[in-house]
Design a protein around this motif. Sequence first.
Motif, short mmCIF file in Angstrom:
data_model
loop_
_atom_site.label_atom_id
_atom_site.label_comp_id
_atom_site.label_asym_id
_atom_site.label_seq_id
_atom_site.Cartn_x
_atom_site.Cartn_y
_atom_site.Cartn_z
N LEU A 236 -54.61 -8.45 -8.23
CA LEU A 236 -53.48 -7.70 -7.70
C LEU A 236 -52.75 -8.48 -6.61
O LEU A 236 -51.52 -8.48 -6.54
CB LEU A 236 -53.94 -6.36 -7.15
N GLN A 237 -53.51 -9.15 -5.75
CA GLN A 237 -52.89 -9.95 -4.71
C GLN A 237 -52.10 -11.12 -5.30
O GLN A 237 -51.07 -11.50 -4.76
CB GLN A 237 -53.95 -10.51 -3.75
N ALA A 238 -52.57 -11.67 -6.38
CA ALA A 238 -51.92 -12.84 -6.97
C ALA A 238 -50.69 -12.45 -7.79
O ALA A 238 -49.75 -13.23 -7.88
CB ALA A 238 -52.90 -13.60 -7.85
N THR A 239 -50.68 -11.28 -8.39
CA THR A 239 -49.61 -10.93 -9.33
C THR A 239 -48.63 -9.88 -8.81
O THR A 239 -47.47 -9.91 -9.19
CB THR A 239 -50.19 -10.43 -10.66
N ASN A 240 -49.09 -8.97 -8.01
CA ASN A 240 -48.24 -7.87 -7.55
C ASN A 240 -47.55 -8.26 -6.25
O ASN A 240 -48.20 -8.57 -5.27
CB ASN A 240 -49.09 -6.62 -7.34
N PRO A 241 -46.21 -8.23 -6.20
CA PRO A 241 -45.52 -8.62 -4.97
C PRO A 241 -45.80 -7.69 -3.79
O PRO A 241 -45.72 -8.10 -2.65
CB PRO A 241 -44.04 -8.57 -5.34
N LEU A 242 -46.15 -6.43 -4.06
CA LEU A 242 -46.45 -5.51 -2.97
C LEU A 242 -47.79 -5.85 -2.31
O LEU A 242 -47.96 -5.65 -1.11
CB LEU A 242 -46.47 -4.08 -3.49
N CYS A 243 -48.75 -6.33 -3.08
CA CYS A 243 -50.07 -6.66 -2.55
C CYS A 243 -50.17 -8.11 -2.06
O CYS A 243 -51.16 -8.47 -1.44
CB CYS A 243 -51.14 -6.42 -3.60
N ALA A 244 -49.16 -8.91 -2.36
CA ALA A 244 -49.24 -10.34 -2.03
C ALA A 244 -49.24 -10.59 -0.53
O ALA A 244 -49.83 -11.56 -0.05
CB ALA A 244 -48.10 -11.09 -2.69
N HIS A 245 -48.61 -9.72 0.23
CA HIS A 245 -48.50 -9.93 1.67
C HIS A 245 -49.51 -9.12 2.47
O HIS A 245 -49.41 -9.06 3.69
CB HIS A 245 -47.08 -9.62 2.13
N VAL A 246 -50.44 -8.50 1.79
CA VAL A 246 -51.47 -7.72 2.47
C VAL A 246 -52.55 -8.69 2.96
O VAL A 246 -53.14 -9.41 2.16
CB VAL A 246 -52.08 -6.66 1.51
N PRO A 247 -52.83 -8.69 4.27
CA PRO A 247 -53.80 -9.66 4.79
C PRO A 247 -55.24 -9.20 4.59
O PRO A 247 -55.87 -8.66 5.50
CB PRO A 247 -53.45 -9.73 6.28
N ILE A 248 -55.74 -9.37 3.39
CA ILE A 248 -57.10 -8.92 3.06
C ILE A 248 -57.84 -10.05 2.36
O ILE A 248 -57.29 -10.72 1.50
CB ILE A 248 -57.05 -7.67 2.16
N LEU A 249 -59.09 -10.24 2.75
CA LEU A 249 -59.97 -11.17 2.04
C LEU A 249 -60.57 -10.40 0.86
O LEU A 249 -61.33 -9.46 1.06
CB LEU A 249 -61.08 -11.68 2.95
N ALA A 250 -60.23 -10.79 -0.34
CA ALA A 250 -60.61 -10.02 -1.52
C ALA A 250 -62.13 -9.93 -1.70
O ALA A 250 -62.64 -8.92 -2.16
CB ALA A 250 -59.98 -10.63 -2.77
N PHE A 251 -62.86 -10.97 -1.33
CA PHE A 251 -64.30 -10.99 -1.55
C PHE A 251 -65.11 -10.56 -0.33
O PHE A 251 -66.34 -10.59 -0.38
CB PHE A 251 -64.75 -12.38 -1.99
N ALA A 252 -64.47 -10.15 0.76
CA ALA A 252 -65.21 -9.78 1.97
C ALA A 252 -66.16 -8.60 1.73
O ALA A 252 -67.34 -8.67 2.11
CB ALA A 252 -64.26 -9.51 3.12
N PRO A 253 -65.72 -7.48 1.12
CA PRO A 253 -66.67 -6.39 0.90
C PRO A 253 -67.78 -6.75 -0.08
O PRO A 253 -68.93 -6.32 0.08
CB PRO A 253 -65.82 -5.25 0.34
N PHE A 254 -67.46 -7.54 -1.08
CA PHE A 254 -68.47 -7.97 -2.04
C PHE A 254 -69.55 -8.80 -1.34
O PHE A 254 -70.75 -8.57 -1.54
CB PHE A 254 -67.82 -8.77 -3.16
N LEU A 255 -69.13 -9.73 -0.51
CA LEU A 255 -70.11 -10.57 0.19
C LEU A 255 -70.86 -9.79 1.26
O LEU A 255 -72.04 -10.05 1.51
CB LEU A 255 -69.40 -11.78 0.80
N ALA A 256 -70.19 -8.79 1.87
CA ALA A 256 -70.89 -7.93 2.81
C ALA A 256 -71.94 -7.09 2.10
O ALA A 256 -73.06 -6.92 2.60
CB ALA A 256 -69.89 -7.04 3.54
N LEU A 257 -71.60 -6.58 0.92
CA LEU A 257 -72.57 -5.80 0.14
C LEU A 257 -73.76 -6.67 -0.27
O LEU A 257 -74.91 -6.22 -0.23
CB LEU A 257 -71.90 -5.20 -1.09
N LEU A 258 -73.48 -7.90 -0.66
CA LEU A 258 -74.58 -8.81 -0.99
C LEU A 258 -75.48 -9.04 0.21
O LEU A 258 -76.70 -9.06 0.08
CB LEU A 258 -74.03 -10.15 -1.47
#
Length: 175
Positions: free
Chosen positions: A15-37
């Motif tokens: 979504l961050q790569a393709t959707n222009p609305l999500c492209a400017h959202v400052p979020i690390l996509a894998f942060a919750p996944f790595l936190a869960l791990l």
Amino acid sequence: MILLSFCLSVAFLYLQATNPLCAHVPILAFAPFLALLGLTRPLSKTLRWSAFAGILIDLLSYDPFGIHALNYTLSSLFCFRWRRRFSADTPLQFGLFTALFSAASGLLQVTLLFLFDRRILFQGIWWMTDWPLLPVCDALYATLWFAGPLALYRILRRMWGIYWLKKNQNTLSQN
């Protein structure tokens, strides 16, 4: 549960790569996944998955190859010692641990980019805008995007187990 969270991270990265609305959202996509791990798996598996997620981000970025893999691995190593104070089952604690991971990752990312990639100029305003806001956005992202589907997964898995126990009990009582 880990595979579901990985798929949620990849979906948001898409979504961050393709959707222009999500492209400017400052979020690390894998942060919750790595936190869960970090909260649910041993250190060796956490570090392997962190390096894999970092390599995926490295393949999609213009930064020198290996910066994100090193960043995620060292951030996971740093946050792993704090895992006993948080729980993956409680959404608020999971969000706070994600914010801790994001803050550590943000500081380490700036340091690594300063050391290995001099193309990016860092201004002092970054310390007042991006660094405090990124962990907050990541904590909200973890709470909303991850905690709900993971809680639903736990409920469905428990209901599925109860269903099979009752079904097996009924077949045993009929025989």
